[in-house]
Design an enzyme around this catalytic site. Structure first.
Site, PDB file in Angstrom:
ATOM      1  N   ASN A   7     -64.599  18.178  11.169  1.00 12.89           N
ATOM      2  CA  ASN A   7     -64.619  19.551  11.674  1.00 12.89           C
ATOM      3  C   ASN A   7     -63.644  20.458  10.952  1.00 12.89           C
ATOM      4  O   ASN A   7     -63.750  21.670  11.019  1.00 12.89           O
ATOM      5  CB  ASN A   7     -64.312  19.565  13.174  1.00 12.89           C
TER       6      ASN A   7
ATOM      7  N   ARG B 262     -64.108  25.787  11.918  1.00 11.13           N
ATOM      8  CA  ARG B 262     -62.795  25.168  11.756  1.00 11.13           C
ATOM      9  C   ARG B 262     -62.478  24.769  10.315  1.00 11.13           C
ATOM     10  O   ARG B 262     -61.357  24.458   9.972  1.00 11.13           O
ATOM     11  CB  ARG B 262     -62.683  23.945  12.693  1.00 11.13           C
TER      12      ARG B 262
ATOM     13  N   ALA C 289     -60.447  13.780 -49.007  1.00 10.85           N
ATOM     14  CA  ALA C 289     -59.676  14.532 -48.007  1.00 10.85           C
ATOM     15  C   ALA C 289     -59.753  16.021 -48.303  1.00 10.85           C
ATOM     16  O   ALA C 289     -59.818  16.437 -49.461  1.00 10.85           O
ATOM     17  CB  ALA C 289     -58.229  14.063 -48.021  1.00 10.85           C
TER      18      ALA C 289
ATOM     19  N   ARG D  16     -63.623  20.647 -52.590  1.00  8.85           N
ATOM     20  CA  ARG D  16     -62.436  21.446 -52.269  1.00  8.85           C
ATOM     21  C   ARG D  16     -61.995  22.147 -53.548  1.00  8.85           C
ATOM     22  O   ARG D  16     -62.343  21.709 -54.654  1.00  8.85           O
ATOM     23  CB  ARG D  16     -61.317  20.553 -51.719  1.00  8.85           C
TER      24      ARG D  16
END
Ligand code: UD1
Ligand code: CA
Length: 451
Positions: A227, A16, A422, A439
């Protein structure tokens, strides 16, 4: 408590459920149905636990962590009596009581099982059936009495119209004495489903002149059989409602009780406020005076007092006092955020230990990292932890300030009180107290503009 053994019936296919998964492997509040029953039974420390498996046996067996469970197999699905018979080879010479329980009644409490066993022992019965008085008995076996005394159990499909009106139902949980095996051997499949029904043992034992008995459960929800999916979902709601009631009475505020999911095992401290849209899954403990705002999902995590979580996904993390997570953060497995840490908008952490007062408030990924105290991590900072094969660690010392949009190419170690400019891509270790700029220099060149 000893002197009883338990037989758990779990061989049925659970047709079921309409599922490729064995019924008992379906999850209720994060725990398979069968595990709920095993946990309740195990709490009473029986002499033996015998699990009858059949449909999907391998999958069920693989999911078990308990070493004290004996497994027997029902190779054909001929009914609940036939399933129980498979345990005879293990318990044939056992003198104690035998608790037989279906694996699909997950909400049963150990204390109820104990009352059932004690009743059977006390009155010297051969069977005590656990029953419940329900509003809608459809689908359950009915308890048929004669002169107020248990006569037999009749299944829905075999019940007469009058019997269908009976509201006392069989829970599928029984305590037997050692006469169980003889009674089972006498069961015949003469019913609508042509199955061997364990429920027939009531009239069989009566026929032997044995005492049969019943006790009714106090709270009906305990014996709800699962069930189908509707019953599974209903059981989820029962667990959730019980949990919410308990939390409310313990001093937790839940703004909209219809709009949260809180697992049965959650621990939440007083004065914490849970907003609508929050999903607290298994293994979560939340301290006092926290604010948990939706839509947040939390699993297997610990959150300290006075912390605020908003619109975030948290899994496998330990978060300290006064922390702030979100909105829109992803705190992943192995993250440890200490006191006063703040992880904000669209930031993600994984296996990162972040010491107190540190912040990563905007658009960062901090993975496989150790971050010291009072560190500020600028917007868009990323720990590049993966080289395509292995994960590597980034260490950032206390008091450091990381500017926006920095990449740490792990493994890399930044000392204490470092200022990372940064836009830097940091590839080498940086000693304490330095300013690092990694950087390309800004250049100005002539721009030729076409006409
Ligand atoms: C059963 C009871 C019913 C009771 C209800 C409570 C019988 C005949 N009926 O009905 O009186 O009200 O539980 O929830 O027992 N199983 C096997 N092998 C089989 C058949 C079943 O191991 O061949 C196991 C199932 O896995 C399950 C248990 O036995 O754990 C009960 O079977 P199920 O089909 O769920 O019975 P119900 O129709 O719910
Ligand atoms: Ca059932």
């Amino acid at each position: 408590m000893k002197n009883f053994s338990a037989v758990i019936l779990a061989a049925g296919p659970g047709t079921r459920m309409k599922s490729s998964l064995p019924k008992v492997m379906h999850s209720l509040s994060g725990k398979p149905l069968i595990k709920w029953v095993i946990d309740s039974v195990s709490a009473l420390k029986p002499d033996n636990i015998i699990l009858v498996l059949g449909h999907g046996a391998e999958l069920v067996k693989k999911s078990l962590s308990e070493s004290n469970i004996k497994i027997v197999y029902q190779t054909e699905r001929l009914g609940s009596a036939h399933a129980a018979m498979q345990a005879e080879k293990v318990l044939k010479n056992y003198e104690g009581n035998i608790l037989v329980i279906s694996a699909d009644v997950p909400l049963i409490k150990p204390s109820t099982l104990l009352s059932l066993i004690n009743n059977n022992k006390k009155i010297g019965a051969s069977i005590t059936v656990l029953t419940a008085e329900v509003e809608n008995p459809f689908g359950y076996g009915r308890i048929v009495k004669k002169g107020g005394i248990l006569e037999k159990i009749v299944e829905e499909k075999d019940a007469t119209p009058a019997e269908k009106h009976i509201k006392e139902i069989n829970s599928g949980i029984y305590c037997f004495d050692k006469n169980l095996w003889t009674a089972l051997s006498k069961v015949k499949p003469d019913n609508a489903k042509k199955e061997y029904y364990i429920t027939d043992t009531v009239s069989i034992l009566k026929g032997f002149g044995k005492k049969v008995s019943l006790i009714a459960v106090k709270d009906n929800y305990e014996v709800k059989g699962i069930n189908n999916r509707a019953e599974l979902s209903h059981a989820e709601n029962i667990l959730k409602d019980r949990k919410i009631k308990e939390l409310l009475s313990d001093g937790v505020s839940i703004i909209d009780t219809n709009n949260v999911y809180i697992s049965y095992d959650a621990k939440i401290g007083g004065d914490t406020v849970v907003y609508p849209g929050v999903f607290i899954d298994t293994g979560v403990s939340i301290g006092k005076s926290c604010i948990i705002k939706g839509t947040s999902y939390i699993i297997n995590s610990k959150i300290g007092d006075a912390s605020t979580i908003s619109y975030s996904y948290i899994e496998g993390a330990v978060i300290g006092k006064n922390a702030k997570v979100g909105p829109f953060s992803h705190i992943r497995q192995g993250s440890v955020l200490k006191e006063n840490v703040s992880i904000g908008n669209f930031s993600e952490t994984k296996k990162a230990i972040i010491a107190k007062n540190s912040k990563a408030n905007h658009l960062s990924y901090i993975g496989d990292a150790r971050v010291g105290e009072n560190v500020n991590i600028g917007a868009g900072t990323i720990t590049c932890n993966y080289d395509g094969k292995k994960k590597h660690e980034t260490i950032i010392g206390s008091g450091s300030f990381v500017g926006s949009n920095v990449n740490f190419i792990a493994p890399v170690k930044i000392g204490r009180s470092v200022l990372v400019a940064a836009g830097s891509t940091v590839t080498h270790n940086v000693p304490s107290g330095k300013l690092v700029i990694a950087r390309a220099k800004q250049e100005l060149k002539h721009r030729k503009i076409d006409e």
